[in-house]
Motif scaffolding. Structure first.
Motif, PDB file in Angstrom:
ATOM      1  N   THR A 239      23.613  14.593  40.637  1.00 13.78           N
ATOM      2  CA  THR A 239      22.370  14.270  41.351  1.00 13.78           C
ATOM      3  C   THR A 239      21.255  15.229  40.932  1.00 13.78           C
ATOM      4  OG1 THR A 239      23.662  13.492  43.237  1.00 13.78           O
ATOM      5  CG2 THR A 239      21.326  13.940  43.614  1.00 13.78           C
ATOM      6  N   HIS A 240      21.600  16.498  40.844  1.00 12.46           N
ATOM      7  CA  HIS A 240      20.613  17.505  40.456  1.00 12.46           C
ATOM      8  C   HIS A 240      20.141  17.278  39.025  1.00 12.46           C
ATOM      9  CE1 HIS A 240      19.293  21.626  39.163  1.00 12.46           C
ATOM     10  NE2 HIS A 240      18.618  21.480  40.298  1.00 12.46           N
ATOM     11  N   GLY A 241      21.061  16.872  38.157  1.00 15.73           N
ATOM     12  CA  GLY A 241      20.701  16.600  36.759  1.00 15.73           C
ATOM     13  C   GLY A 241      19.698  15.469  36.647  1.00 15.73           C
ATOM     14  N   SER A 242      19.862  14.444  37.478  1.00 20.24           N
ATOM     15  CA  SER A 242      18.936  13.316  37.485  1.00 20.24           C
ATOM     16  C   SER A 242      17.542  13.761  37.929  1.00 20.24           C
ATOM     17  CB  SER A 242      19.456  12.215  38.419  1.00 20.24           C
ATOM     18  OG  SER A 242      18.535  11.155  38.518  1.00 20.24           O
ATOM     19  N   PHE A 243      17.493  14.633  38.926  1.00 19.01           N
ATOM     20  CA  PHE A 243      16.212  15.153  39.413  1.00 19.01           C
ATOM     21  C   PHE A 243      15.507  15.937  38.308  1.00 19.01           C
ATOM     22  CE2 PHE A 243      14.026  18.953  41.007  1.00 19.01           C
ATOM     23  CZ  PHE A 243      12.980  18.360  41.695  1.00 19.01           C
ATOM     24  N   ILE A 244      16.245  16.815  37.634  1.00 18.89           N
ATOM     25  CA  ILE A 244      15.664  17.644  36.568  1.00 18.89           C
ATOM     26  C   ILE A 244      15.146  16.769  35.426  1.00 18.89           C
ATOM     27  CG2 ILE A 244      16.192  19.348  34.786  1.00 18.89           C
ATOM     28  CD1 ILE A 244      15.863  20.513  37.578  1.00 18.89           C
ATOM     29  N   GLU A 245      15.886  15.716  35.094  1.00 23.19           N
ATOM     30  CA  GLU A 245      15.476  14.807  34.018  1.00 23.19           C
ATOM     31  C   GLU A 245      14.149  14.112  34.354  1.00 23.19           C
ATOM     32  OE1 GLU A 245      17.085  10.745  31.791  1.00 23.19           O
ATOM     33  OE2 GLU A 245      18.487  11.996  32.931  1.00 23.19           O
ATOM     34  N   ASN A 246      14.057  13.620  35.597  1.00 18.03           N
ATOM     35  CA  ASN A 246      12.839  12.941  36.023  1.00 18.03           C
ATOM     36  C   ASN A 246      11.667  13.913  36.153  1.00 18.03           C
ATOM     37  OD1 ASN A 246      14.048  10.406  36.122  1.00 18.03           O
ATOM     38  ND2 ASN A 246      14.721  10.674  38.237  1.00 18.03           N
ATOM     39  N   LEU A 247      11.967  15.146  36.540  1.00 13.61           N
ATOM     40  CA  LEU A 247      10.928  16.170  36.631  1.00 13.61           C
ATOM     41  C   LEU A 247      10.330  16.436  35.252  1.00 13.61           C
ATOM     42  CD1 LEU A 247       9.513  18.351  38.419  1.00 13.61           C
ATOM     43  CD2 LEU A 247      11.333  19.916  37.720  1.00 13.61           C
ATOM     44  N   GLU A 248      11.172  16.494  34.238  1.00  9.45           N
ATOM     45  CA  GLU A 248      10.716  16.730  32.865  1.00  9.45           C
ATOM     46  C   GLU A 248       9.865  15.554  32.364  1.00  9.45           C
ATOM     47  OE1 GLU A 248      10.006  18.798  29.473  1.00  9.45           O
ATOM     48  OE2 GLU A 248      10.935  19.502  31.329  1.00  9.45           O
TER      49      GLU A 248
ATOM     50  N   GLN B  88       0.482  16.769  38.983  1.00 10.17           N
ATOM     51  CA  GLN B  88       1.279  17.799  38.324  1.00 10.17           C
ATOM     52  C   GLN B  88       1.679  18.893  39.316  1.00 10.17           C
ATOM     53  OE1 GLN B  88       2.545  18.188  35.275  1.00 10.17           O
ATOM     54  NE2 GLN B  88       3.373  20.193  35.814  1.00 10.17           N
ATOM     55  N   ARG B  89       0.755  19.258  40.189  1.00  6.98           N
ATOM     56  CA  ARG B  89       1.058  20.307  41.179  1.00  6.98           C
ATOM     57  C   ARG B  89       2.126  19.842  42.158  1.00  6.98           C
ATOM     58  NH1 ARG B  89      -4.816  20.669  41.201  1.00  6.98           N
ATOM     59  NH2 ARG B  89      -5.442  22.398  39.845  1.00  6.98           N
ATOM     60  N   ILE B  90       2.104  18.567  42.514  1.00  8.56           N
ATOM     61  CA  ILE B  90       3.152  18.025  43.396  1.00  8.56           C
ATOM     62  C   ILE B  90       4.515  18.153  42.715  1.00  8.56           C
ATOM     63  CG2 ILE B  90       4.067  15.892  44.412  1.00  8.56           C
ATOM     64  CD1 ILE B  90       1.147  15.071  44.951  1.00  8.56           C
ATOM     65  N   ALA B  91       4.544  17.834  41.407  1.00  7.66           N
ATOM     66  CA  ALA B  91       5.793  17.971  40.645  1.00  7.66           C
ATOM     67  C   ALA B  91       6.231  19.438  40.598  1.00  7.66           C
ATOM     68  CB  ALA B  91       5.601  17.425  39.230  1.00  7.66           C
ATOM     69  N   ASP B  92       5.254  20.351  40.429  1.00  5.52           N
ATOM     70  CA  ASP B  92       5.575  21.793  40.404  1.00  5.52           C
ATOM     71  C   ASP B  92       6.160  22.249  41.734  1.00  5.52           C
ATOM     72  OD1 ASP B  92       4.659  22.020  37.810  1.00  5.52           O
ATOM     73  OD2 ASP B  92       2.651  22.697  38.390  1.00  5.52           O
ATOM     74  N   ARG B  93       5.605  21.722  42.853  1.00  9.95           N
ATOM     75  CA  ARG B  93       6.112  22.084  44.180  1.00  9.95           C
ATOM     76  C   ARG B  93       7.540  21.561  44.371  1.00  9.95           C
ATOM     77  NH1 ARG B  93       2.774  26.129  45.356  1.00  9.95           N
ATOM     78  NH2 ARG B  93       0.605  25.500  45.144  1.00  9.95           N
ATOM     79  N   CYS B  94       7.800  20.370  43.850  1.00  7.56           N
ATOM     80  CA  CYS B  94       9.177  19.832  43.914  1.00  7.56           C
ATOM     81  C   CYS B  94      10.139  20.757  43.172  1.00  7.56           C
ATOM     82  CB  CYS B  94       9.222  18.434  43.297  1.00  7.56           C
ATOM     83  SG  CYS B  94       8.445  17.138  44.282  1.00  7.56           S
ATOM     84  N   GLU B  95       9.675  21.235  42.026  1.00  8.15           N
ATOM     85  CA  GLU B  95      10.495  22.154  41.235  1.00  8.15           C
ATOM     86  C   GLU B  95      10.725  23.461  41.986  1.00  8.15           C
ATOM     87  OE1 GLU B  95      10.717  23.780  36.616  1.00  8.15           O
ATOM     88  OE2 GLU B  95       8.797  23.102  37.438  1.00  8.15           O
ATOM     89  N   ASP B  96       9.683  23.974  42.656  1.00  9.70           N
ATOM     90  CA  ASP B  96       9.820  25.215  43.433  1.00  9.70           C
ATOM     91  C   ASP B  96      10.845  25.047  44.552  1.00  9.70           C
ATOM     92  OD1 ASP B  96       7.931  26.407  41.862  1.00  9.70           O
ATOM     93  OD2 ASP B  96       6.268  26.130  43.272  1.00  9.70           O
ATOM     94  N   ILE B  97      10.775  23.908  45.255  1.00 11.99           N
ATOM     95  CA  ILE B  97      11.731  23.649  46.341  1.00 11.99           C
ATOM     96  C   ILE B  97      13.149  23.562  45.801  1.00 11.99           C
ATOM     97  CG2 ILE B  97      12.481  21.902  48.026  1.00 11.99           C
ATOM     98  CD1 ILE B  97       9.493  21.273  48.469  1.00 11.99           C
ATOM     99  N   ASP B  98      13.295  22.896  44.643  1.00 12.04           N
ATOM    100  CA  ASP B  98      14.614  22.774  44.017  1.00 12.04           C
ATOM    101  C   ASP B  98      15.176  24.149  43.666  1.00 12.04           C
ATOM    102  OD1 ASP B  98      16.768  21.227  42.528  1.00 12.04           O
ATOM    103  OD2 ASP B  98      15.876  22.376  40.877  1.00 12.04           O
ATOM    104  N   GLN B  99      14.303  25.026  43.141  1.00 13.52           N
ATOM    105  CA  GLN B  99      14.754  26.366  42.766  1.00 13.52           C
ATOM    106  C   GLN B  99      15.155  27.183  43.998  1.00 13.52           C
ATOM    107  OE1 GLN B  99      11.501  27.922  40.432  1.00 13.52           O
ATOM    108  NE2 GLN B  99      12.120  26.811  38.586  1.00 13.52           N
ATOM    109  N   ILE B 100      14.441  26.995  45.109  1.00 19.62           N
ATOM    110  CA  ILE B 100      14.803  27.690  46.358  1.00 19.62           C
ATOM    111  C   ILE B 100      16.178  27.223  46.829  1.00 19.62           C
ATOM    112  CG2 ILE B 100      14.233  27.940  48.803  1.00 19.62           C
ATOM    113  CD1 ILE B 100      11.263  27.803  47.996  1.00 19.62           C
ATOM    114  N   CYS B 101      16.394  25.892  46.781  1.00 22.33           N
ATOM    115  CA  CYS B 101      17.698  25.352  47.188  1.00 22.33           C
ATOM    116  C   CYS B 101      18.817  25.863  46.285  1.00 22.33           C
ATOM    117  CB  CYS B 101      17.664  23.823  47.157  1.00 22.33           C
ATOM    118  SG  CYS B 101      16.607  23.083  48.429  1.00 22.33           S
TER     119      CYS B 101
END
Length: 572
Positions: free
Chosen positions: A383-392, A433-446
């Motif tokens: 699941t996490h891999g799918s999120f990272i792929e879509n984030l990229e 782009q900033r929304i995507a960056d915030r998603c990435e920040d939340i993912d890194q916190i998790c």
């Protein structure tokens, strides 16, 4: 200097001045037309007749049927226009391009320098952008005619040359030779307007008798037909690497001109008589330039009237030549709509940017859903891999949009109003782009939480899901506001932003209660607060998008509904 060298230098110098004047006039006309170009583009997808009229108008502004064709191919390749719609626009573009030849037929040699002077003064002195653009149109118009005059002067000795007289005699008696000559000339110069201008100038030179044209109308028409064939090469080149429908559009352009030329080549004597009948009367060398312009216009109007009802047949022909459907789709991270070849036509390029941004917004909404799934999955690698792929994908696509908008600005073809609109679209792009960056920040916190051997409580996960739902609704409304340029919808985003603020306070208090009741570890507070902070910032990013809608920024589309919406707001 050798006389032949003078003639060659004069021809290439005059041609260079003509092409520069024509291109400058095209750029200035686009700027002078400004937002009205969006109105014209709005007619492209209505029906074949309106498409043909819009094609003629766009070409009259762009001063090039090739430019219109390249733009239409970009729209077809992006899926914004159907093949029948594109073909009707191509038909109209062929009529629009004849306006240049009609302008060339005017005898204004005594007024060229005053025209250049007036254009220069308007452009140099005025502070208003619209007046400056009109001044540049007039100035370029004068340069264009000065180039024609230079070519005319150096071609006078050629009219008395036995070699050229003999060659023109062969062209007149062997029409196919004239067609080949015209096609080759246009292939070399890459501008049928330029070669037709040369033809008009040369035909205006007197032959050995001093009265008749050196080539005559019957000799000029085959060359004119060849010019129409040669101009199709630009469209064919532009279609390389594009979708099958884009290739079909280019081929339809070629079939239109080639089929018409093949028919008219057998009707040259009768066609010439008809053109002479509808043209001004007088000495041949005085009126032949207008006759050639009228022949050019008549040819394209007749071909359009014949082919317009036969668009289904044209579609069948080109789909037979180019069979099948596009098998390979672009990678998800590649732009679906952006086309670098269209960047010189700002109004059209802004349509493509709008479509790509709309797609980027949808991907951002999906990314939020992926983040929700990843949080619930609690560290599941798949699941996490799918999120990272879509984030990229979102990151790379955003970079492509940024580069395209930057090049659009660098082209120097934007009006002040278009610059403001494009800057607004860039701001929307950055907010996504900033929304995507915030998603990435939340993912890194998790991820940090998981790496420390801790887990979010089910209550905390549920609260985060609620926050993501709020953000998704805000983003959806914000994109709707910018899509329609609707300030009323934008106001709902501002109002609903309070939901996120209330949710942050409510869930932060709930977290502290869990810590107090020892349901949650106190060390989790900084992680939870970081996640909530990012949610709040994402809500702010959605508000930023909606604010652009209140500043008269909106997506530019080809559909009628959007055009009406923008006119109501006074943006068109």
């Amino acid at each position: 200097m050798n006389e032949n060298v003078k003639v060659v230098f004069g021809l290439i110098g005059g041609l260079a001045l003509f092409l520069y004047g024509m291109n400058s006039m095209s750029d200035a006309l686009q700027k002078a037309a400004g937002e009205r170009m969006k109105k014209i583009l709005g007619f492209l997808t209505r029906n074949p007749i309106m498409g043909a009229l819009a094609g003629a108008l766009v070409t009259a502004v762009l001063q090039s049927s090739s430019a219109t064709t390249v733009m239409v191919i970009g729209f077809v390749s992006a899926g914004l226009m159907s093949l029948p719609q594109a073909i009707s626009v191509i038909f109209g573009a062929n009529i629009g391009t004849t306006m240049t030849a009609q302008l060339m037929a005017f005898k204004i040699s005594n007024y060229i320098y005053p025209i250049i002077f007036v254009g220069f003064i308007l452009n140099f002195v005025s502070k208003k952008e619209k007046v400056k653009n009109i001044g540049m149109v007039i100035f370029s118009f004068g340069l264009l005619f000065e180039g024609i005059e230079i070519m005319g002067e150096v071609m006078k000795p050629l009219a008395g040359s036995p070699v050229f007289v003999d060659l023109m005699g062969k062209v007149s008696s062997i029409p196919v030779l004239g067609v080949v000559l015209g096609a080759v000339m246009t292939l070399v110069v890459q501008s049928s307007s330029a070669t037709i201008a040369v033809l008009q100038n040369f035909a205006s030179q007197a032959g050995p008798d001093g009265v008749s044209s050196v080539i005559g109308l019957t000799g000029a028409i085959p060359i004119l037909l060849g010019d129409n064939i040669g101009t199709t090469i630009t469209a064919l080149l532009a279609s390389i690497g594009q979708s099958k429908n884009a290739k079909r559009t280019a081929i339809a352009h070629s079939i239109f001109n080639i089929s018409g030329s093949c028919v008219f080549i057998f009707l040259v004597p009768w066609f010439a008589k008809f053109v002479q009948f509808i043209s001004p009367k007088g000495n041949e060398i005085d009126v032949i330039s207008r006759q050639i312009a009228n022949a050019h216009t008549t040819f394209n109007i007749v071909c359009t009237l014949v082919w317009l009802p036969l668009i289904p047949l044209m579609v069948k022909i080109v789909t037979t030549i180019i069979r099948g459907n596009d098998k390979t789709e672009k990678a998800a991270f590649e732009p679906k709509y952006l086309d670098m070849k269209v960047i010189e036509q700002p109004a059209a390029a802004m349509v493509l940017v709008s479509k790509e941004l709309n797609r980027l917004g949808e991907l951002a909404e999906s990314l939020l859903s992926d983040l929700k799934t990843a949080i619930v999955a609690d560290g599941d690698s798949k699941t996490h891999g799918s999120f990272i792929e879509n984030l990229e994908i979102v990151h790379q696509l955003q970079d492509s949009v940024t580069e395209y908008i930057t090049r659009l600005f660098a082209s120097g073809n934007l009006t002040e109003q278009q610059s403001e609109q494009t800057a607004g679209l860039l701001y929307v792009n950055n907010s996504i782009q900033r929304i995507a960056d915030r998603c990435e920040d939340i993912d890194q916190i998790c991820e940090k939480v998981n790496n420390n051997g801790k887990r979010l409580t089910s209550e905390a996960s549920s609260e985060m899901e609620d926050c993501i739902d709020i953000i998704q609704q805000l983003l959806k409304k914000a994109m709707e506001a910018i899509r329609k340029g609707d300030a009323v919808v934008a106001e709902t985003v501002f109002e609903n932003k309070k939901k996120m603020h209330k949710a942050e306070k409510k869930y932060s208090k709930a977290h502290l209660n869990r810590v107090k009741n020892e349901v949650c570890d106190a060390s989790m507070t900084r992680y939870f607060s970081g996640i909530m902070y990012n949610f709040d910032r994402m809500a702010d990013n959605c508000v930023s998008i909606a604010e652009e809608a209140c500043d008269n920024v909106a997506f530019i589309n080809l559909d009628e509904e959007t055009g009406k919406s923008m006119m109501e707001r006074g943006a068109v």
